[in-house]
Structures are given as C-alpha cells and as structure tokens.
Motif scaffolding. Structure first.
Motif, mmCIF file in Angstrom:
data_model
loop_
_atom_site.group_PDB
_atom_site.id
_atom_site.type_symbol
_atom_site.label_atom_id
_atom_site.label_comp_id
_atom_site.label_asym_id
_atom_site.label_seq_id
_atom_site.Cartn_x
_atom_site.Cartn_y
_atom_site.Cartn_z
ATOM 1 N N LEU A 10 1.170 -1.089 -0.052
ATOM 2 C CA LEU A 10 0.309 0.170 0.170
ATOM 3 C C LEU A 10 1.046 1.339 0.220
ATOM 4 O O LEU A 10 1.983 1.399 0.867
ATOM 5 C CB LEU A 10 -1.310 -0.201 0.897
ATOM 6 C CG LEU A 10 -2.219 -0.924 1.449
ATOM 7 C CD1 LEU A 10 -2.797 -0.755 2.878
ATOM 8 C CD2 LEU A 10 -2.829 -0.964 0.269
ATOM 9 N N ASP A 14 -1.833 5.481 0.941
ATOM 10 C CA ASP A 14 -3.574 4.500 1.305
ATOM 11 C C ASP A 14 -3.279 3.571 2.071
ATOM 12 O O ASP A 14 -4.785 3.081 2.315
ATOM 13 C CB ASP A 14 -3.650 3.537 -0.388
ATOM 14 C CG ASP A 14 -3.752 4.509 -1.159
ATOM 15 O OD1 ASP A 14 -4.499 5.174 -1.854
ATOM 16 O OD2 ASP A 14 -3.050 4.052 -2.081
ATOM 17 N N CYS A 16 -3.911 2.024 5.439
ATOM 18 C CA CYS A 16 -5.225 2.105 6.421
ATOM 19 C C CYS A 16 -4.688 3.129 7.694
ATOM 20 O O CYS A 16 -3.837 3.605 8.663
ATOM 21 C CB CYS A 16 -5.884 1.261 6.337
ATOM 22 S SG CYS A 16 -5.010 -0.221 7.002
ATOM 23 N N GLU A 20 -8.444 0.870 11.433
ATOM 24 C CA GLU A 20 -8.591 0.183 10.460
ATOM 25 C C GLU A 20 -8.687 -0.888 9.909
ATOM 26 O O GLU A 20 -8.116 -2.353 10.161
ATOM 27 C CB GLU A 20 -9.280 0.467 8.769
ATOM 28 C CG GLU A 20 -9.704 -0.323 7.628
ATOM 29 C CD GLU A 20 -9.715 1.321 6.697
ATOM 30 O OE1 GLU A 20 -9.777 0.385 5.687
ATOM 31 O OE2 GLU A 20 -9.050 2.404 6.478
ATOM 32 N N ALA A 24 -9.045 -5.248 10.604
ATOM 33 C CA ALA A 24 -8.240 -6.227 9.458
ATOM 34 C C ALA A 24 -7.715 -7.215 10.587
ATOM 35 O O ALA A 24 -7.567 -8.377 10.112
ATOM 36 C CB ALA A 24 -7.539 -5.767 7.951
ATOM 37 N N ARG A 99 -5.801 -4.740 2.333
ATOM 38 C CA ARG A 99 -6.091 -3.193 3.049
ATOM 39 C C ARG A 99 -4.485 -2.946 3.647
ATOM 40 O O ARG A 99 -4.446 -2.003 4.134
ATOM 41 C CB ARG A 99 -7.438 -3.842 3.592
ATOM 42 C CG ARG A 99 -7.605 -1.594 4.316
ATOM 43 C CD ARG A 99 -9.324 -1.971 4.388
ATOM 44 N NE ARG A 99 -9.363 -2.764 5.680
ATOM 45 C CZ ARG A 99 -10.586 -4.116 5.381
ATOM 46 N NH1 ARG A 99 -11.238 -4.483 4.788
ATOM 47 N NH2 ARG A 99 -10.619 -4.717 6.816
#
Length: 299
Positions: A10, A14, A16, A20, A24, A99
């Motif tokens: 990522l 972006d 997280c 978050e 995850a 993510r």
C-alpha cells in the motif's frame, strides 16, 4: 522468506488508519478459532486440577495460547492468500490482507508468536513453551504448506495442532501427561476431520477452484458422508472415556451420551439438504462437550 505480492503493498496515501488496521487484523486472526483453542486449553487446565485452576498460572497460559493461535492464524492467511482469493467465503480475509499489506500483517504475526513464547518462557514451564512452538509450526508449516496442498487426508494427518491446546493447558499444571489429557487429545483428534469435511462439503466448489484436494473432490460426496458418520460415531465412546477413567461423573456420562447422539442425529438429518446447519452443530457439540467437562469438575 515469504515474498509480499506487489498488489498487497500500500502506498502511504492509501495506508489504512489504526482502527481499520486493528479491524483487519482481527479478521485475519480468526477469532472463532482463537476462542475455541482458548476454551480447549482451559478445559485441559480444569482436568489437570480436577477443578478451577489457579489464576496466576491459568491467565498467562490462556494469554499465551491466545497470542500463539492468533499469530499462527495470521501467518496461515499470508501463506494461503493466493488460494483464499479463489474462495468467496474468505473474501473478507483477502480484503483485510490487501488493506493492511502482507508485510505488515506478517510482522504482526511474528510479534504475536514471539510474545506468546516469551510469556510462556517467563511464567510457565519448558514443556508448555515447547508445545506452543510445536503447535504453531505444525499448523503453519506441516499442515498449511504441506498437507493441505498435497493430500485429501490433510484433516486426519493434520489434527495435531488443533489437539495440542488441551495438552498445553494440562502441562501448565501437571509435570507429565495423564490419562485425562490424553483422552481430551483423542477427542480433539477425532472431532476435527468430520468437522472439516462438513465444511468441505459445503464449499467444495470453492476448494475445487482453489485447487485444494479435499476429500469430497477426490473420493466423492457419498464416501465423505460415510467418513463423517464414522468420525461422529467415534466421538461418543471417546467422550465417555473420561467417566470410565474415573475423571468425570455419571451425570457427565449421561449428558455426553445425549449430546453425542444428538450430534449424530443432526448430521444424519441436516446433511440431506443443509450442510451449513450440520457444520454449526459440529461447533456447538465441541463447545457444549468441553463446557460440560468444566462444569462437572468445578461444581
């Protein structure tokens, strides 16, 4: 070294947020499995003490089990990420992994595993620590990387990591394994294959897409159902060994008999047209059986 897929990385913009990321990681840690493993370990402690275990030992043992199981589950997700992407039921895990990123996820898993080993080494005995390491390695390497990918009997041959927690809980209080811990170990070894085969029947098309050689795909649905019936049937006499060995009461034996018969009936009834219900009954059986053992020995 486990390579990180380019698509899993990522960019900073972006990345997280903390909440978050935690959400995850919770998905990847497989909380249902963590809860079941912790209950199994606690049952081993109760059996070792023939009653409620001392909290100064039970708490670090449970925490070590929780950390080790969560870390191993996360490693499993990283190792299986390409297989999981082919399975719709695992879409939340695949999304969570992408993510956060495989590198960060793997680092978290290693930290959890090292924390479990450090806690066990500092507060518990050497046998508990070695069993924790054996459970993690047998799950991530022996089962995930080898058995799962190469044999349709993986659920049978790979039952060790799922059965280790009862031995770990028992080892925290007793210097040597006894009849009670071995009976619990046997129950876990017998319970796991039919439990997984029920899941494999429910999602066999997804396992086919992922290229995982599960029993229903190799031997067929009819043969798998026979194996499930056989495994579930063996659970009843195995659970009664705790009474025959003089560990649990006659009341437990009666309740275990009713529970075993109910589980067998549920498999016969639900596997006709509702494999999902049969799978849920499998989870309920183990939770109820271990709860009954704990209640019987602590009241």
């Amino acid at each position: 070294m486990i390579e990180t897929a380019e698509g899993d990385r990522l960019d900073a913009k972006d990345a997280c947020g903390f909440a978050e990321t935690c959400s995850a990681l919770l998905i990847l840690a497989k909380p249902g499995i963590v809860a079941a493993v912790t209950l199994s370990g606690f049952t081993g402690m109760v059996v070792a003490q023939r009653g409620l275990p001392q909290m100064e030992t039970a708490l670090p043992c449970s925490a070590s089990l929780l950390l080790m199981t969560a870390g191993s589950a996360i490693v499993n997700n990283v190792l299986d990420r390409h297989l999981d992407e082919q399975m719709d039921r695992l879409a939340p895990r695949s999304a969570a992994l992408k993510r956060v990123g495989s590198g960060k996820v793997l680092a978290t898993a290693v930290a959890l595993i090292f924390a479990a080993v450090a806690l066990a080494s500092a507060t518990l005995n050497l046998r508990v620590t070695l069993l924790l390491v054996a459970a993690s390695l047998s799950y991530t390497l022996y089962y995930t990387l080898f058995l799962k990918r190469h044999t349709h009997w993986a659920a049978v041959l790979g039952g060790l990591p799922g059965a280790f927690p009862v031995l770990i809980g028992h080892a925290a209080f007793q210097p040597h394994p006894g009849r009670a811990s071995l009976v619990l170990f046997l129950i876990m070894l017998i319970w796991q294959p039919p439990h997984f085969w029920l899941l494999a029947l429910l999602h066999r098309d997804e396992y086919r897409a992922a290229g995982v050689p599960v029993l229903p795909l190799i031997k067929g649905e009819r043969f798998t159902r026979k194996c499930i019936y056989l495994g579930v049937s063996c659970l009843l006499p195995a659970s009664l060994l705790l009474h025959l060995a003089g560990i649990c009461s006659a009341g437990y034996a009666a309740a275990a008999t009713l529970l075993g018969c109910a589980y067998l009936f549920a498999c016969h009834h639900f596997m006709v047209d509702n494999n999902r219900a049969a799978f849920r009954c499998s989870i309920a059986y183990l939770l109820l059986l271990f709860s009954m053992i704990v209640i019987d020995l602590t009241t």
